[in-house]
Write an enzyme that holds these catalytic residues in place. Structure first.
Site, PDB file in Angstrom:
ATOM      1  N   LYS A   1      85.672 -94.680  60.288  1.00  0.00           N
ATOM      2  CA  LYS A   1      85.748 -94.100  58.930  1.00  0.00           C
ATOM      3  C   LYS A   1      85.532 -92.588  58.994  1.00  0.00           C
ATOM      4  CE  LYS A   1      80.928 -95.251  57.780  1.00  0.00           C
ATOM      5  NZ  LYS A   1      80.421 -93.878  57.798  1.00  0.00           N
TER       6      LYS A   1
ATOM      7  N   ASP B   1      77.409 -97.517  61.372  1.00  0.00           N
ATOM      8  CA  ASP B   1      77.257 -96.294  62.178  1.00  0.00           C
ATOM      9  C   ASP B   1      76.111 -96.312  63.189  1.00  0.00           C
ATOM     10  OD1 ASP B   1      79.283 -95.620  60.453  1.00  0.00           O
ATOM     11  OD2 ASP B   1      78.285 -93.879  59.585  1.00  0.00           O
TER      12      ASP B   1
ATOM     13  N   CYS C   1      75.301 -92.813  54.849  1.00  0.00           N
ATOM     14  CA  CYS C   1      76.468 -93.698  54.987  1.00  0.00           C
ATOM     15  C   CYS C   1      76.216 -95.125  54.494  1.00  0.00           C
ATOM     16  CB  CYS C   1      76.954 -93.681  56.433  1.00  0.00           C
ATOM     17  SG  CYS C   1      77.676 -92.071  56.854  1.00  0.00           S
TER      18      CYS C   1
HETATM   19  C1  C5J Z   1      75.508 -91.434  58.504  1.00  0.00           C
HETATM   20  C2  C5J Z   1      75.284 -89.057  58.454  1.00  0.00           C
HETATM   21  N1  C5J Z   1      75.999 -92.404  59.249  1.00  0.00           N
HETATM   22  N2  C5J Z   1      73.983 -89.112  58.164  1.00  0.00           N
HETATM   23  N3  C5J Z   1      75.973 -90.175  58.752  1.00  0.00           N
HETATM   24  O1  C5J Z   1      74.684 -91.650  57.654  1.00  0.00           O
HETATM   25  O2  C5J Z   1      75.863 -87.999  58.480  1.00  0.00           O
END
Ligand code: C5J
Length: 224
Positions: free
Chosen positions: A129, A24, A162
């Site tokens: 995802k 991400d 994530c």
């Molecule tokens: C991730 C989030 N990528 N913090 N998303 O950790 O909402």
């Protein structure tokens, strides 16, 4: 086998059966003026790891390892976004709403792109995802099995959301997991540290952590 000096013990893996997973690293979480910043987060904390993730990515590419990039994203019609997730934020900003870089967490929007220095290249996998974890509703497990992958090396953001969710999913599915310490970050530094400690607790209950230096040294030692 490559043997990396790691916590809580040496992490051994076969690079031909390993993949680097970058979680991400998308514009909305990392760039000033994005969704993360709009939520009141200090994105400079996350931006600080970009050079380390770039180095790790360069190492994986140089050594010919499979590279997987994930994005937290939803279909434009939001049919893959449960109501509880959409309604869940007390900030007033909801998934799918217009945000500073297009619709928030919607596939194909500018804010949903991986930041330029880490842009995927041909042959690397891009996994969209809808959840926090990379296995939920992505078909990734079958793809990894078809490739014979056994070990996963993790980087990305955010450590306790994530990244940790994906590592736990991977651990439950039998993958050997290593998290690279300076290539992951949280908007909350204490949560990053807590996650690193949780991963390695009880003899590596979720996996292992190591520095990028240790990973590079181990790979170079083997003359890969
Ligand atoms: C991730 C989030 N990528 N913090 N998303 O950790 O909402």
């Amino acid at each position: 086998m490559i043997a990396v000096v790691a916590r809580p013990a040496v992490f051994s893996f076969d690079p031909a059966r390993a993949a680097l997973v970058i979680i991400d690293m998308q514009r909305d979480f990392l760039e000033p003026g994005g969704f993360g910043a709009a939520l009141g987060n200090d994105v400079s904390l996350l931006r600080a790891i970009i050079p380390a993730v770039e180095s790790l990515l360069a190492l994986a590419r140089e050594k010919g390892m499979l590279v997987i990039h994930t994005r937290e994203s939803h279909l434009p019609d939001l049919s893959d976004c449960p109501a509880a997730k959409r309604e869940g934020s007390a900030t007033g900003l909801r998934i799918g709403d217009p945000g500073p870089m297009g619709r928030i967490l919607v596939r194909g929007e500018p804010g949903n792109q991986i930041i330029a220095p880490l842009a995927p290249i041909s042959g690397e996998w891009e996994i969209d995802k809808p959840g926090k974890g990379m296995f939920y509703a992505t078909g990734l497990q079958d793809k990894l099995a078809a490739q014979g992958i056994e070990s996963l090396i993790f980087a990305g953001v955010t450590t306790e959301v994530c990244v940790q969710t994906s590592m736990r999913e991977a651990n439950d599915r039998g993958y050997r997991c290593l998290l690279i310490e300076e290539a992951t970050e949280s908007y909350f530094p204490a949560y990053k540290q807590a996650t690193l400690d949780m991963v390695v607790a009880q003899g590596g209950i979720v996996g292992y952590t190591a520095s990028l230096t240790a990973l590079r040294a181990a790979m170079n030692e083997e003359g890969l």
